[in-house]
Structure formats: C-alpha cells, structure tokens
Design an enzyme around this catalytic site. Structure first.
Site, PDB file in Angstrom:
ATOM      1  N   LYS A  41      -7.803   1.128   4.608  1.00 15.19           N
ATOM      2  CA  LYS A  41      -7.879   0.960   6.163  1.00 15.19           C
ATOM      3  C   LYS A  41      -7.108   2.190   6.845  1.00 15.19           C
ATOM      4  O   LYS A  41      -7.296   2.835   7.920  1.00 15.19           O
ATOM      5  CB  LYS A  41      -7.703  -0.353   6.801  1.00 15.19           C
ATOM      6  CG  LYS A  41      -8.438  -1.250   6.445  1.00 15.19           C
ATOM      7  CD  LYS A  41      -8.278  -2.589   7.225  1.00 15.19           C
ATOM      8  CE  LYS A  41      -9.218  -3.662   6.575  1.00 15.19           C
ATOM      9  NZ  LYS A  41      -8.895  -4.892   7.079  1.00 15.19           N
ATOM     10  N   ASP A  82     -10.086  -6.112  13.642  1.00 14.74           N
ATOM     11  CA  ASP A  82      -9.342  -7.200  12.863  1.00 14.74           C
ATOM     12  C   ASP A  82      -8.297  -7.895  14.078  1.00 14.74           C
ATOM     13  O   ASP A  82      -8.583  -9.334  13.944  1.00 14.74           O
ATOM     14  CB  ASP A  82      -8.572  -6.545  11.830  1.00 14.74           C
ATOM     15  CG  ASP A  82      -9.461  -6.015  10.687  1.00 14.74           C
ATOM     16  OD1 ASP A  82     -10.239  -6.697  10.416  1.00 14.74           O
ATOM     17  OD2 ASP A  82      -8.697  -5.420  10.040  1.00 14.74           O
TER      18      ASP A  82
HETATM   19  P1  NDP Z   1      -3.234  -3.940   2.089  1.00 18.48           P
HETATM   20  O1  NDP Z   1      -3.778  -3.376   0.699  1.00 18.48           O
HETATM   21  O2  NDP Z   1      -3.133  -2.919   3.211  1.00 18.48           O
HETATM   22  O3  NDP Z   1      -1.926  -4.637   1.991  1.00 18.48           O
HETATM   23  C1  NDP Z   1      -1.520  -5.740   1.004  1.00 18.48           C
HETATM   24  C2  NDP Z   1      -0.156  -6.309   1.336  1.00 18.48           C
HETATM   25  O4  NDP Z   1      -0.334  -7.425   0.126  1.00 18.48           O
HETATM   26  C3  NDP Z   1       0.916  -5.555   0.920  1.00 18.48           C
HETATM   27  O5  NDP Z   1       1.635  -5.854   1.763  1.00 18.48           O
HETATM   28  C4  NDP Z   1       1.098  -6.002  -0.334  1.00 18.48           C
HETATM   29  O6  NDP Z   1       2.636  -5.838  -0.647  1.00 18.48           O
HETATM   30  C5  NDP Z   1       0.847  -7.278  -0.455  1.00 18.48           C
HETATM   31  N1  NDP Z   1       0.334  -7.752  -1.755  1.00 18.48           N
HETATM   32  C6  NDP Z   1      -0.354  -7.484  -2.668  1.00 18.48           C
HETATM   33  N2  NDP Z   1      -0.447  -8.170  -3.678  1.00 18.48           N
HETATM   34  C7  NDP Z   1       0.604  -9.106  -3.822  1.00 18.48           C
HETATM   35  C8  NDP Z   1       1.090 -10.069  -4.610  1.00 18.48           C
HETATM   36  N3  NDP Z   1       0.551 -10.197  -5.747  1.00 18.48           N
HETATM   37  N4  NDP Z   1       1.960 -10.778  -4.094  1.00 18.48           N
HETATM   38  C9  NDP Z   1       2.688 -10.507  -2.968  1.00 18.48           C
HETATM   39  N5  NDP Z   1       2.271  -9.513  -2.214  1.00 18.48           N
HETATM   40  C10 NDP Z   1       1.094  -8.975  -2.516  1.00 18.48           C
HETATM   41  O7  NDP Z   1      -4.343  -4.759   2.450  1.00 18.48           O
HETATM   42  P2  NDP Z   1      -5.006  -5.420   3.941  1.00 18.48           P
HETATM   43  O8  NDP Z   1      -4.046  -5.556   4.854  1.00 18.48           O
HETATM   44  O9  NDP Z   1      -6.167  -4.324   4.380  1.00 18.48           O
HETATM   45  O10 NDP Z   1      -5.780  -6.761   3.458  1.00 18.48           O
HETATM   46  C11 NDP Z   1      -5.010  -7.830   3.117  1.00 18.48           C
HETATM   47  C12 NDP Z   1      -5.812  -9.081   2.905  1.00 18.48           C
HETATM   48  O11 NDP Z   1      -6.381  -9.326   4.091  1.00 18.48           O
HETATM   49  C13 NDP Z   1      -7.093  -8.897   1.881  1.00 18.48           C
HETATM   50  O12 NDP Z   1      -6.995  -9.855   1.020  1.00 18.48           O
HETATM   51  C14 NDP Z   1      -8.365  -8.823   2.742  1.00 18.48           C
HETATM   52  O13 NDP Z   1      -9.456  -9.253   2.232  1.00 18.48           O
HETATM   53  C15 NDP Z   1      -7.826  -9.635   3.830  1.00 18.48           C
HETATM   54  N6  NDP Z   1      -8.478  -9.428   4.963  1.00 18.48           N
HETATM   55  C16 NDP Z   1      -9.381 -10.347   5.786  1.00 18.48           C
HETATM   56  C17 NDP Z   1     -10.188 -10.140   6.863  1.00 18.48           C
HETATM   57  C18 NDP Z   1     -10.730 -11.166   7.630  1.00 18.48           C
HETATM   58  O14 NDP Z   1     -11.792 -10.811   8.225  1.00 18.48           O
HETATM   59  N7  NDP Z   1     -10.914 -12.427   7.062  1.00 18.48           N
HETATM   60  C19 NDP Z   1     -10.050  -8.935   7.710  1.00 18.48           C
HETATM   61  C20 NDP Z   1      -8.954  -8.017   7.008  1.00 18.48           C
HETATM   62  C21 NDP Z   1      -8.405  -8.301   5.775  1.00 18.48           C
HETATM   63  P3  NDP Z   1       3.419  -4.333  -1.390  1.00 18.48           P
HETATM   64  O15 NDP Z   1       3.781  -3.751  -0.094  1.00 18.48           O
HETATM   65  O16 NDP Z   1       4.673  -4.963  -1.732  1.00 18.48           O
HETATM   66  O17 NDP Z   1       2.365  -3.833  -2.123  1.00 18.48           O
END
Ligand code: NDP
Length: 245
Positions: free
Chosen positions: A45, A81
């Site tokens: 994104k 979103d």
């Molecule tokens: P990003 O990749 O931008 O961010 C992911 C975040 O998750 C980061 O802060 C990362 O931490 C953290 N993270 C990843 N894995 C782990 C873990 N195992 N333990 C703890 N923290 C973790 O993702 P998005 O913000 O784009 O999306 C996030 C989620 O939201 C996804 O699952 C997506 O499917 C869902 N989503 C759902 C929507 C809906 O319509 N329902 C709309 C948009 C998103 P770090 O910074 O430390 O790497």
C-alpha cells in the site's frame, strides 16, 4: 465482492487477483495488464502511494493507497480503508480511546482517521522503526519492551499476525494485559478467527473480525471504480450478498 456487484447490476467490468512480488513494479504491471482500477493490499500500500500520479483526499494524510483508478491516462490514488473501518465499528457506539496493534499501512490510515475524530490513539508495534510516523501525528507509542497497560474502549489488531499463521500480534502476557482492559476488540483480518480473537472470545469480550471493514472499504472502492455510475445502496446490497456465496 466486486464481481457480484458488476454481475447483478450489469456493469461491464470484472475483478480478479494479481500476485505482485515487487511493489516497485506496480505501475508498469497495472498498465501492462490494461487495468482501469485496482485494490492494493498487504504489503504494497505504501508502494501504491508512490506509483500514483495524483493522490486524492485522505490518502494524502497517510501516504497509504488501497485503491487506484485510471483517469485520462493518469493513476489516481485513494484510501478507502479508514472510512470502511469507521463504518465497521459504528455498532460499538461512541469510542473515545483506542489501542492499535501494528504500525503498517492499515495502522497509519486508521490512526489518522481516529485522530481526525478526536479519539485518543495509542500504538504498540513489534519493532521501533515504524513508530516515528505515529509519534509525529500525536499517538502515544510503545514497543513490546516498554508497553504499560491501560484501559481502552477498543483494541484493534492491524498486524498480519494470524493471517497466514497462528501467531499472536504480541507475546501472550501482553495480549492478556491488553484484553483484560478493553470493552471491544476488532481484527482487520477476515475470514478466520485469529488466535487474537480467540483469546478475546474466551474472555467474553465483544469482538468482530475484518469482514465489515472489508465490506465498507469495498463499497467505497467500487463507487470509485464505476465513477459513481451505480447507487451506493445497490453496491452495498450485492457486495453483502457475495459474503454468503
Ligand atoms: P503492513 O505490512 O503494512 O504492516 C504489517 C504490520 O504487522 C507491521 O506493523 C508489522 O510489524 C506487523 N507484524 C507482521 N507480522 C507480525 C507478527 N508475527 N507479530 C507481530 N507483528 C507483526 O500490513 P497492512 O497494514 O497493509 O495490513 C495488515 C493486516 O490488515 C493484514 O492482515 C491485512 O490483511 C489486514 N487488512 C484488512 C482489511 C480489511 O478490509 N478487513 C483492509 C486492510 C488490511 P513490524 O513493523 O515489526 O514489521
């Protein structure tokens, strides 16, 4: 979701999936495939924001784009979103304080949107690096190492922990402390009960997964894809119907 709307309202379009490995190739892939619109999801994104010629509305505030529409040969970027999520939590009533788990694109969009409504926003993330944005816009920020337990109206998981694995968004003791101090819980992940939501359920907290957020952002994106040629209520009706298919 989108195809259910297009089919039932006889709109000449179809929606499909493309696996984009390299976010920097988004723009050329969009044009190569001859698309007229796209949704962009995790983890591209922020790359989508960079790929656009023009950013419209709320997406400017957060630097995160989930919807692209081609107009006069240019790519216009939007973020649906955050408003989709506001729609999803309406049923929780008035929310004054929120803890967001995660600091990615979704967390950015939601935190900026909550602050716009004067809701107090705290953020906890696994790593420190991505917290700078949140500090700058006025959130209180924590990592797992310095988290102090506090009472919240709503806790939202925006991490991808639990999406394709059975991980929790933070160590179990932190999750317990967080969930013992909140009225409502939401997860952005949909289509499964994440380990995080299972704990909320076991603690008898009112929770919801990301399905309504998906619906909300989808309705707004569809309106953009069809350039408002279809009625919002009709889009909503047929998108909802697709969830039962
Ligand atoms: P990003 O990749 O931008 O961010 C992911 C975040 O998750 C980061 O802060 C990362 O931490 C953290 N993270 C990843 N894995 C782990 C873990 N195992 N333990 C703890 N923290 C973790 O993702 P998005 O913000 O784009 O999306 C996030 C989620 O939201 C996804 O699952 C997506 O499917 C869902 N989503 C759902 C929507 C809906 O319509 N329902 C709309 C948009 C998103 P770090 O910074 O430390 O790497």
């Amino acid at each position: 979701m989108h195809n259910c709307v297009f089919k039932n309202l006889s709109y000449p379009a179809s929606y499909t999936r493309v696996l984009l490995k390299d976010g920097s190739k988004l723009r050329e892939t969009f044009f190569e495939l001859g698309l007229s619109g796209a949704n962009i999801t995790v983890p591209h994104k922020e790359a989508a924001f960079k790929a656009c010629d023009e950013i419209i509305g709320f997406a400017n505030k957060v630097g995160v784009v989930n919807t692209i529409v081609k107009k006069d040969g240019k790519l216009l970027g939007y973020n649906t979103d955050a408003d989709g999520f506001m729609f999803a939590i309406q049923e929780f009533g008035e929310i004054k304080s929120i803890l967001i788990l995660g600091a990615g694109g979704t967390a950015k969009a939601l935190s900026a949107r909550f602050l716009q409504d004067n809701i107090q926003v705290d953020v906890i993330n696994r790593s420190e690096g991505r917290l700078a944005y949140f500090k700058d816009i006025g959130c209180r920020c924590f990592t797992w190492n310095d988290y102090e337990s506090k009472k919240y109206d709503l806790v939202v998981n925006t991490t991808s922990a639990g999406l394709k694995d059975e991980e929790l968004p933070a160590p179990k003791e932190i999750i317990d402390a967080i969930l013992n101090n909140t009225s409502f819980v939401a997860d952005a992940i949909y289509g499964k009960l994440t380990p995080f939501l299972k704990i909320a359920r076991d603690k008898n907290i009112i929770y919801k997964d990301g399905a309504d957020m998906l619906l909300g952002q989808g309705v707004l994106a569809n309106e953009l894809f069809v350039d408002y040629a279809l009625k919002k209520e009709d889009i909503n009706t047929f998108m909802k119907k697709s969830f039962q298919l």
